[in-house]
Enzyme design. Structure first.
Site, PDB file in Angstrom:
ATOM      1  N   GLU A 440     -51.843  55.540 123.898  1.00  0.00           N
ATOM      2  CA  GLU A 440     -51.683  54.234 123.157  1.00  0.00           C
ATOM      3  C   GLU A 440     -52.363  53.880 122.217  1.00  0.00           C
ATOM      4  O   GLU A 440     -52.709  52.906 122.141  1.00  0.00           O
ATOM      5  CB  GLU A 440     -51.299  53.036 124.221  1.00  0.00           C
ATOM      6  CG  GLU A 440     -50.127  53.251 125.240  1.00  0.00           C
ATOM      7  CD  GLU A 440     -48.873  53.168 124.379  1.00  0.00           C
ATOM      8  OE1 GLU A 440     -48.075  54.024 124.897  1.00  0.00           O
ATOM      9  OE2 GLU A 440     -48.882  52.651 123.204  1.00  0.00           O
TER      10      GLU A 440
HETATM   11  C1  FAD Z   1     -51.262  62.417 129.477  1.00  0.00           C
HETATM   12  C2  FAD Z   1     -50.998  62.051 127.982  1.00  0.00           C
HETATM   13  C3  FAD Z   1     -49.926  61.335 127.978  1.00  0.00           C
HETATM   14  C4  FAD Z   1     -49.310  61.079 126.691  1.00  0.00           C
HETATM   15  N1  FAD Z   1     -48.246  59.956 126.460  1.00  0.00           N
HETATM   16  C5  FAD Z   1     -47.694  60.105 125.215  1.00  0.00           C
HETATM   17  C6  FAD Z   1     -46.470  59.679 125.104  1.00  0.00           C
HETATM   18  O1  FAD Z   1     -45.514  59.318 126.021  1.00  0.00           O
HETATM   19  N2  FAD Z   1     -45.729  59.642 124.073  1.00  0.00           N
HETATM   20  C7  FAD Z   1     -46.657  59.810 122.791  1.00  0.00           C
HETATM   21  O2  FAD Z   1     -45.975  59.930 121.747  1.00  0.00           O
HETATM   22  N3  FAD Z   1     -47.880  60.495 122.739  1.00  0.00           N
HETATM   23  C8  FAD Z   1     -48.423  60.536 124.140  1.00  0.00           C
HETATM   24  N4  FAD Z   1     -49.631  61.089 124.372  1.00  0.00           N
HETATM   25  C9  FAD Z   1     -50.354  61.307 123.199  1.00  0.00           C
HETATM   26  C10 FAD Z   1     -51.360  60.574 122.639  1.00  0.00           C
HETATM   27  O3  FAD Z   1     -50.970  59.168 122.351  1.00  0.00           O
HETATM   28  C11 FAD Z   1     -52.254  60.999 121.730  1.00  0.00           C
HETATM   29  O4  FAD Z   1     -52.878  62.231 122.466  1.00  0.00           O
HETATM   30  C12 FAD Z   1     -53.280  60.019 121.131  1.00  0.00           C
HETATM   31  O5  FAD Z   1     -52.475  59.119 120.205  1.00  0.00           O
HETATM   32  C13 FAD Z   1     -54.281  61.029 120.287  1.00  0.00           C
HETATM   33  O6  FAD Z   1     -53.629  61.653 119.485  1.00  0.00           O
HETATM   34  P1  FAD Z   1     -54.382  63.247 119.401  1.00  0.00           P
HETATM   35  O7  FAD Z   1     -54.588  63.659 120.764  1.00  0.00           O
HETATM   36  O8  FAD Z   1     -53.721  64.184 118.460  1.00  0.00           O
HETATM   37  O9  FAD Z   1     -56.170  62.991 118.784  1.00  0.00           O
HETATM   38  P2  FAD Z   1     -56.383  62.794 117.181  1.00  0.00           P
HETATM   39  O10 FAD Z   1     -55.516  62.090 116.534  1.00  0.00           O
HETATM   40  O11 FAD Z   1     -56.599  64.453 116.702  1.00  0.00           O
HETATM   41  O12 FAD Z   1     -57.952  62.348 117.477  1.00  0.00           O
HETATM   42  C14 FAD Z   1     -58.863  62.786 117.937  1.00  0.00           C
HETATM   43  C15 FAD Z   1     -60.156  61.932 117.908  1.00  0.00           C
HETATM   44  O13 FAD Z   1     -60.539  61.578 116.726  1.00  0.00           O
HETATM   45  C16 FAD Z   1     -60.579  60.079 116.519  1.00  0.00           C
HETATM   46  N5  FAD Z   1     -59.817  59.643 115.192  1.00  0.00           N
HETATM   47  C17 FAD Z   1     -58.607  60.276 114.665  1.00  0.00           C
HETATM   48  N6  FAD Z   1     -58.460  59.525 113.628  1.00  0.00           N
HETATM   49  C18 FAD Z   1     -59.419  58.767 113.487  1.00  0.00           C
HETATM   50  C19 FAD Z   1     -59.686  57.667 112.602  1.00  0.00           C
HETATM   51  N7  FAD Z   1     -58.868  57.351 111.373  1.00  0.00           N
HETATM   52  N8  FAD Z   1     -60.675  56.769 112.544  1.00  0.00           N
HETATM   53  C20 FAD Z   1     -61.432  56.905 113.838  1.00  0.00           C
HETATM   54  N9  FAD Z   1     -61.301  58.123 114.543  1.00  0.00           N
HETATM   55  C21 FAD Z   1     -60.324  58.681 114.391  1.00  0.00           C
HETATM   56  C22 FAD Z   1     -59.682  59.679 117.641  1.00  0.00           C
HETATM   57  O14 FAD Z   1     -59.715  58.157 118.300  1.00  0.00           O
HETATM   58  C23 FAD Z   1     -59.958  60.848 118.838  1.00  0.00           C
HETATM   59  O15 FAD Z   1     -61.089  60.402 119.359  1.00  0.00           O
HETATM   60  C24 FAD Z   1     -50.103  61.424 125.564  1.00  0.00           C
HETATM   61  C25 FAD Z   1     -51.232  62.201 125.651  1.00  0.00           C
HETATM   62  C26 FAD Z   1     -51.522  62.569 126.931  1.00  0.00           C
HETATM   63  C27 FAD Z   1     -52.965  63.376 127.097  1.00  0.00           C
END
Ligand code: FAD
Length: 596
Positions: A440
């Site tokens: 989220e």
């Molecule tokens: C168990 C689980 C359930 C999930 N359920 C859903 C779902 O139902 N629907 C859905 O669509 N998604 C879902 N997700 C996905 C989840 O919302 C994403 O994993 C999350 O939004 C982060 O994206 P990412 O994993 O690609 O991390 P990234 O975007 O690659 O981020 C990696 C790190 O970099 C930081 N970062 C990235 N950009 C910036 C910035 N501009 N400024 C500061 N820091 C930054 C982040 O805070 C994080 O710490 C789920 C994930 C999991 C693990």
């Protein structure tokens, strides 16, 4: 095996005494929700969460979900438990009566959410995602869409999901590649792969209604070109019956750290028929309805997991015999005292307690603001609630979920080595809690949202309204001796937040890295000031009731002691946070990327 007992007494204190929900009976949903009805719903919810959902929590974690012939099978007992959820009419509790909902306040839905998550987080997410999807369809759908989907979803016969994330695209949704090509009949062909989709598929409902973010070819670049679509897993025939598969399949199930009983799916959309929800290229706006609701839901997950972990830690601490009290044996007939005599164990339990009860008050307050924004007859009242809610949502999501992890860890620590052993269930709480700061919108992104969007929005109107709310309370209670040291301490903490806000204005513009480096600290500072406000006000109410000889004396005295702990052991963290904010970005950004 861990146990769970719904904290009905504290919730009733908040709903009836502290927030006095009756005062909102000018709003239609509250007019229906008499105290007796609220209590009846609460007690029924306690029964079903304690007796039906909670016993499946540990076995559900051990068994997890599995994929068989392209279909997800949930753990043993989930289907039967879900049927009880359906029969109880829980999904439609807060839904719009025009489409088959029961029209109860969102505030009550939020309380139910806490109980569900404490009892069984993995299970709670199936209906939780449906709730978010119905909110989006209700806000953005055409009448035809609302009539088609909402009654079945309020009845929990169909579930919902949100599909944002793709392998190369998480936080930065502008990168997404899922395509939506227009068909001649006004529908779209949706093609692409989404990952990490919670409750993406399962055997609990006859259909799954996916809300999918995709790009219509030829639209604007980046987030401005994203649209939102309703994509049912199975087509829906004209008579409402379930048709063939709609080109939606589960690629695989993610193997993950926690919430094993909730299916986290890779979803493939292969020219699936989708229907635009809201306007073309305005998908982010439509999705935000779901995300804001979901963010509040996730905030609740933070203190809900803390609650159940804390309950088990408290039972254990009263039971486990180890060492003697520093002030002399408390249990002289036995060889040692229960560990609850040790101040360090108390520190952990009190920190958790102050967090949980403070967080619950903040969340219920946010729930009331949601109801005001939707139903209040006065536009000014509506706008103010909307502004405060927008400001506070990232604060609640981030602070409560970070603290949820800390609280689960502290509760585990009370068990010593036994906390690390599976059968006690404490390690499951800690593993489950860890997802909430990630999904989220990661907590880092919540902090950026707070300082980058919410603080400057509308010329700073929200933060001004927030400062005014707390200052008005301080002014009204300055001469109230019963408040002891709370008011001066709250005023100092508020002063730190105001000074930090000023520092951000002056230094964040000059160097955006200063703002980025301060964001997490600033969010936590605001969370603590907000919690301080609620703790002071709850203490006021508890004192008032004690003076009037009302309520349960032991319960109210415990509130006062916990307030005292909050003000003297937790609120002082605001000093350190202010120092960290004002330290700026130099040392944060000083190393070359390659030096890490
Ligand atoms: C168990 C689980 C359930 C999930 N359920 C859903 C779902 O139902 N629907 C859905 O669509 N998604 C879902 N997700 C996905 C989840 O919302 C994403 O994993 C999350 O939004 C982060 O994206 P990412 O994993 O690609 O991390 P990234 O975007 O690659 O981020 C990696 C790190 O970099 C930081 N970062 C990235 N950009 C910036 C910035 N501009 N400024 C500061 N820091 C930054 C982040 O805070 C994080 O710490 C789920 C994930 C999991 C693990």
């Amino acid at each position: 095996m861990p146990t769970y007992s719904a904290p009905v007494k504290d919730i009733k204190f908040l709903l009836h005494e502290y927030f006095n929900l009756q005062q909102y009976n000018n709003l239609p949903s509250f007019a229906e929700a008499t105290p007796d009805l609220i209590d009846a719903i609460l007690e029924e919810a306690a029964k079903v969460t304690e007796n039906v959902f909670q016993p499946l929590n540990l076995p559900g974690d051990e068994q997890g979900c599995r994929l068989e012939n392209g279909k997800v099978i949930t753990p043993d007992g989930f289907k039967e438990a879900y049927n009880q959820y359906v029969e109880g009419g829980w999904q439609g509790l807060t839904g719009d009566p025009e489409y088959g909902g029961q029209g109860m306040p969102q505030t009550l839905g939020l309380v139910l959410n806490e109980l569900m998550v404490s009892a069984n987080w993995g299970f709670a997410m199936y209906p939780g995602l449906t709730k978010g999807a119905t909110e989006s369809i209700h806000t953005w759908g055409t009448e035809e869409q609302k009539h088609k989907y909402l009654p079945k979803m309020y009845a929990a016969e169909w579930s919902g999901t949100m599909n944002l994330t793709e392998p190369h695209c998480g936080t930065d949704l502008g990168l997404l590649r899922t395509k939506a090509e227009p068909n001649d009949d006004g529908s779209y062909k949706i093609s692409g792969t989404k990952i990490f989709i919670s409750a993406g598929d399962h055997d609990l409902t006859e259909n799954v209604i996916h809300l999918v973010l995709a790009k219509i070819p030829g639209g604007p670049e980046g987030v401005k070109g994203i649209s939102l679509f309703i994509v049912p897993r199975n087509k829906i025939n004209d008579d409402g019956s379930i048709g063939d598969n709609n080109g939606v399949s589960v690629g695989s199930l993610e193997e993950k750290m926690g919430i094993h009983s909730n299916a986290t799916c890779v979803m493939n959309f292969d020219e699936a028929e989708g229907y635009l929800l809201g306007q073309e290229h305005k998908g982010m706006r439509a999705m935000f309805t779901m995300m804001n609701e979901a963010r509040l839901g996730v905030a609740i997950q933070g203190y809900a997991i803390a609650e159940v972990a804390q309950q088990n830690a408290a039972i254990y601490a009263n039971d486990r015999i180890q060492g003697r009290a520093l002030t002399g044996a408390k249990n002289p007939d036995a060889k040692a005292d229960p560990i609850i005599v040790h101040p360090d164990v108390r520190r952990m339990l009190m920190t958790n307690r102050a967090f949980i009860e403070g967080a619950r008050a903040m969340a219920i307050w946010a729930g009331i603001q949601v109801d005001i924004t939707r139903q209040h007859p006065d536009e000014a009242a509506k706008n103010k609630a909307e502004e405060l809610l927008a400001l506070i949502t990232p604060v609640l999501k981030s602070y409560m979920t970070d603290q949820g992890v800390e609280a689960a860890s502290r509760a585990l620590q009370c068990f010593g080595g036994h906390g690390y052993i599976r059968e006690w269930g404490m390690e499951q709480f800690l593993r489950d809690s860890r997802i909430a700061p990630i999904y989220e919108g990661t907590n880092g992104i919540q902090a950026m949202d707070l300082i980058g969007r919410k603080l400057p929005a509308n010329g700073g109107a929200a933060i001004r309204a927030y400062f005014e709310m707390i200052q008005t309370f301080i002014d009204a209670n300055k001469d109230n001796d019963a408040m002891g040291t709370y008011i001066p301490l709250l005023e100092k903490a508020l002063g730190r937040l105001q000074a930090a806000s000023m520092w951000l204005m002056q230094n964040g513009m000059a160097n955006p890295d200063n703002a980025g480096a301060a964001a997490h600290y600033y969010l936590n500072l605001m969370a603590l000031v907000t919690m301080g406000y609620f703790w002071a006000d709850m203490a006021r109410k508890a004192r008032e009731m004690l003076d009037a000889g009302e309520g349960d004396t032991a319960f109210l005295n415990n509130k006062l002691t916990t307030a005292d702990f909050f003000f003297h052991h937790i609120l002082p963290e605001t000093s350190a946070l202010k120092v960290k904010i004002e330290a700026g970005a130099d040392s944060v950004m000083g190393l070359d990327a390659g030096a890490f």
